[in-house]
Design a protein around this motif. Structure first.
Motif, PDB file in Angstrom:
ATOM      1  N   TYR A   1      -9.809  -2.497   2.714  1.00 40.67           N
ATOM      2  CA  TYR A   1     -10.404  -1.297   3.310  1.00 40.67           C
ATOM      3  C   TYR A   1      -9.460  -0.105   3.155  1.00 40.67           C
ATOM      4  N   LEU A   2      -8.190  -0.280   3.519  1.00 40.43           N
ATOM      5  CA  LEU A   2      -7.227   0.815   3.413  1.00 40.43           C
ATOM      6  C   LEU A   2      -7.051   1.245   1.965  1.00 40.43           C
ATOM      7  N   ARG A   3      -7.044   0.273   1.058  1.00 35.06           N
ATOM      8  CA  ARG A   3      -6.819   0.589  -0.356  1.00 35.06           C
ATOM      9  C   ARG A   3      -7.968   1.392  -0.942  1.00 35.06           C
ATOM     10  N   HIS A   4      -9.188   0.998  -0.649  1.00 36.42           N
ATOM     11  CA  HIS A   4     -10.333   1.635  -1.295  1.00 36.42           C
ATOM     12  C   HIS A   4     -10.899   2.814  -0.500  1.00 36.42           C
ATOM     13  N   LYS A   5     -10.772   2.784   0.822  1.00 35.01           N
ATOM     14  CA  LYS A   5     -11.320   3.862   1.640  1.00 35.01           C
ATOM     15  C   LYS A   5     -10.336   5.010   1.812  1.00 35.01           C
ATOM     16  N   LEU A   6      -9.056   4.680   2.058  1.00 33.62           N
ATOM     17  CA  LEU A   6      -8.061   5.713   2.344  1.00 33.62           C
ATOM     18  C   LEU A   6      -7.044   5.900   1.232  1.00 33.62           C
ATOM     19  N   GLY A   7      -6.863   4.899   0.408  1.00 34.50           N
ATOM     20  CA  GLY A   7      -5.900   5.002  -0.673  1.00 34.50           C
ATOM     21  C   GLY A   7      -4.469   4.722  -0.260  1.00 34.50           C
ATOM     22  N   GLY A   8      -4.259   4.253   0.962  1.00 36.66           N
ATOM     23  CA  GLY A   8      -2.903   3.971   1.425  1.00 36.66           C
ATOM     24  C   GLY A   8      -2.895   3.672   2.907  1.00 36.66           C
ATOM     25  N   MET A   9      -1.711   3.807   3.515  1.00 36.55           N
ATOM     26  CA  MET A   9      -1.592   3.459   4.928  1.00 36.55           C
ATOM     27  C   MET A   9      -0.619   4.397   5.628  1.00 36.55           C
ATOM     28  N   THR A  10      -0.752   4.409   6.966  1.00 35.14           N
ATOM     29  CA  THR A  10       0.212   5.060   7.856  1.00 35.14           C
ATOM     30  C   THR A  10       0.485   4.081   8.996  1.00 35.14           C
ATOM     31  N   GLY A  11       1.377   4.459   9.888  1.00 31.57           N
ATOM     32  CA  GLY A  11       1.633   3.616  11.054  1.00 31.57           C
ATOM     33  C   GLY A  11       0.390   3.401  11.886  1.00 31.57           C
ATOM     34  N   ASP A  12      -0.441   4.428  12.042  1.00 29.72           N
ATOM     35  CA  ASP A  12      -1.690   4.280  12.798  1.00 29.72           C
ATOM     36  C   ASP A  12      -2.637   3.304  12.110  1.00 29.72           C
TER      37      ASP A  12
ATOM     38  N   LEU B   1       0.837  -1.191   0.000  1.00 29.73           N
ATOM     39  CA  LEU B   1       0.000   0.000   0.000  1.00 29.73           C
ATOM     40  C   LEU B   1       0.876   1.245   0.000  1.00 29.73           C
ATOM     41  N   PRO B   2       0.491   2.283  -0.736  1.00 29.48           N
ATOM     42  CA  PRO B   2       1.280   3.518  -0.706  1.00 29.48           C
ATOM     43  C   PRO B   2       1.207   4.185   0.660  1.00 29.48           C
ATOM     44  N   SER B   3       2.288   4.847   1.037  1.00 28.86           N
ATOM     45  CA  SER B   3       2.319   5.543   2.315  1.00 28.86           C
ATOM     46  C   SER B   3       1.630   6.896   2.189  1.00 28.86           C
ATOM     47  N   LEU B   4       0.774   7.215   3.160  1.00 26.19           N
ATOM     48  CA  LEU B   4       0.072   8.495   3.154  1.00 26.19           C
ATOM     49  C   LEU B   4       0.857   9.598   3.842  1.00 26.19           C
ATOM     50  N   ALA B   5       1.813   9.224   4.684  1.00 30.69           N
ATOM     51  CA  ALA B   5       2.590  10.216   5.430  1.00 30.69           C
ATOM     52  C   ALA B   5       3.875   9.560   5.915  1.00 30.69           C
ATOM     53  N   PRO B   6       4.923  10.367   6.132  1.00 31.55           N
ATOM     54  CA  PRO B   6       6.159   9.801   6.684  1.00 31.55           C
ATOM     55  C   PRO B   6       5.909   9.222   8.073  1.00 31.55           C
ATOM     56  N   GLY B   7       6.687   8.211   8.425  1.00 33.92           N
ATOM     57  CA  GLY B   7       6.539   7.607   9.741  1.00 33.92           C
ATOM     58  C   GLY B   7       6.970   6.156   9.720  1.00 33.92           C
ATOM     59  N   SER B   8       6.642   5.453  10.798  1.00 31.30           N
ATOM     60  CA  SER B   8       7.089   4.070  10.926  1.00 31.30           C
ATOM     61  C   SER B   8       6.505   3.176   9.831  1.00 31.30           C
ATOM     62  N   GLY B   9       5.236   3.385   9.479  1.00 29.95           N
ATOM     63  CA  GLY B   9       4.628   2.566   8.443  1.00 29.95           C
ATOM     64  C   GLY B   9       5.360   2.686   7.129  1.00 29.95           C
ATOM     65  N   GLU B  10       5.776   3.894   6.798  1.00 35.29           N
ATOM     66  CA  GLU B  10       6.504   4.117   5.556  1.00 35.29           C
ATOM     67  C   GLU B  10       7.902   3.499   5.621  1.00 35.29           C
ATOM     68  N   ARG B  11       8.525   3.533   6.794  1.00 34.93           N
ATOM     69  CA  ARG B  11       9.867   2.964   6.926  1.00 34.93           C
ATOM     70  C   ARG B  11       9.870   1.454   6.773  1.00 34.93           C
ATOM     71  N   PHE B  12       8.800   0.788   7.235  1.00 30.21           N
ATOM     72  CA  PHE B  12       8.738  -0.657   7.097  1.00 30.21           C
ATOM     73  C   PHE B  12       8.779  -1.079   5.634  1.00 30.21           C
ATOM     74  N   ALA B  13       8.290  -0.217   4.756  1.00 29.40           N
ATOM     75  CA  ALA B  13       8.223  -0.559   3.334  1.00 29.40           C
ATOM     76  C   ALA B  13       9.535  -0.296   2.600  1.00 29.40           C
ATOM     77  N   TRP B  14      10.524   0.284   3.274  1.00 30.74           N
ATOM     78  CA  TRP B  14      11.786   0.547   2.598  1.00 30.74           C
ATOM     79  C   TRP B  14      12.439  -0.739   2.096  1.00 30.74           C
ATOM     80  N   ARG B  15      12.223  -1.809   2.831  1.00 30.32           N
ATOM     81  CA  ARG B  15      12.763  -3.109   2.428  1.00 30.32           C
ATOM     82  C   ARG B  15      11.819  -4.195   2.934  1.00 30.32           C
ATOM     83  N   THR B  16      11.354  -5.031   2.027  1.00 34.24           N
ATOM     84  CA  THR B  16      10.421  -6.084   2.406  1.00 34.24           C
ATOM     85  C   THR B  16      11.086  -7.440   2.226  1.00 34.24           C
ATOM     86  N   HIS B  17      10.996  -8.263   3.259  1.00 30.32           N
ATOM     87  CA  HIS B  17      11.602  -9.585   3.233  1.00 30.32           C
ATOM     88  C   HIS B  17      10.514 -10.613   2.940  1.00 30.32           C
ATOM     89  N   TRP B  18      10.227 -10.780   1.645  1.00 28.27           N
ATOM     90  CA  TRP B  18       9.138 -11.676   1.279  1.00 28.27           C
ATOM     91  C   TRP B  18       9.447 -13.120   1.635  1.00 28.27           C
TER      92      TRP B  18
END
Length: 254
Positions: free
Chosen positions: A223-234, A172-189
């Protein structure tokens, strides 16, 4: 071990060795440990519920809820409250949504969401305990072991919910800087799918209904994708809380 220590420090209040330095980029590596750390959270809840179950299901539920709040420091339920406030005040304005989301003060929507979640978890924990209590004959034969085994699926609930955050933050795209956005810097699939496979195997053994757990994670992603268009740490924290309640509900399925 640095990423494991960071994951424990971020998600729990459990004591860990102190790191002399910190780089926000390290949080991306810590995400690989979210499911194992979820098992630690589950262990704390399981022990508290097990102790209370020796006396009364409601006491077990209360002790389990308090243990859940203590071990997490209320981190995720705070995210749920912030998200509820932001959605309640946004009136379809993205700017207003993000503004309220960053506000540290708690509003009426947040209070209602927090109270509802705490009550839901308390009641669901009580029902899980009643559901897991062995028959009097089994309890006489195997005693505490039978009760501990019946409550063992509680170990998996926080692990599943925290595993979902890895996928949410990566897809999901990040809506604001923060911990949620940092987790996406590198994903260990690779570690994500390994954790998912191990949790699925444990679910099949302990509580087959939890094999439906990924549907809860997919629901919150949609829900996050269609209602908010992305995610944050909250948003991630709110998702953990809501998915935990849904997974507790699954444990009541015969």
């Amino acid at each position: 071990m640095r990423s494991l220590i960071l994951a424990i420090q971020f998600l729990t209040r459990l004591p860990t060795p102190q790191l002399k330095t910190f780089d926000p980029a390290w949080l991306a590596d810590a995400a690989r440990w979210f499911a194992p750390v979820g098992l630690l959270v589950g262990a704390a809840v399981w022990l508290a519920v097990l102790a209370g179950s020796l006396l009364d299901p409601w006491l077990a539920a209360l002790l389990g809820l308090l243990a859940w709040l203590w071990v997490t420091g209320g981190l995720h339920i705070d995210g749920l409250a912030d998200l509820a406030d932001a959605q309640g005040a946004a009136h379809r304005s993205r700017e207003r949504f993000l503004e309220v989301l960053k506000d540290p003060h708690l509003g009426s929507f947040g209070v209602l969401a927090m109270a509802s979640q705490l009550l839901a978890k308390l009641v669901l924990l009580m029902l899980v305990v009643k559901h897991a209590l062995p028959s009097p004959d089994a309890l006489r034969v195997s005693g505490l072991a039978a009760l501990a085994a019946g409550l063992a699926p509680l170990l998996l609930v926080p692990a599943w919910a925290r595993l979902f955050t890895v996928a949410w933050s990566a897809t999901l795209p990040s809506l604001a800087p923060g911990s949620g956005e940092r987790f996406a810097w590198r994903t260990h699939w690779a570690s994500f799918w390994l954790s998912a496979a191990l949790l699925a195997a444990a679910s099949w053994w302990l509580a087959p209904a939890l094999l439906l757990a990924p549907l809860a994670g997919l629901w919150w992603w949609a829900y996050l994708r269609h209602k908010l268009g992305g995610m944050t740490g909250d948003c991630l924290g709110a998702g953990i809380e809501l998915c935990e309640s849904l997974l507790l509900l699954l444990l009541l399925v015969h």
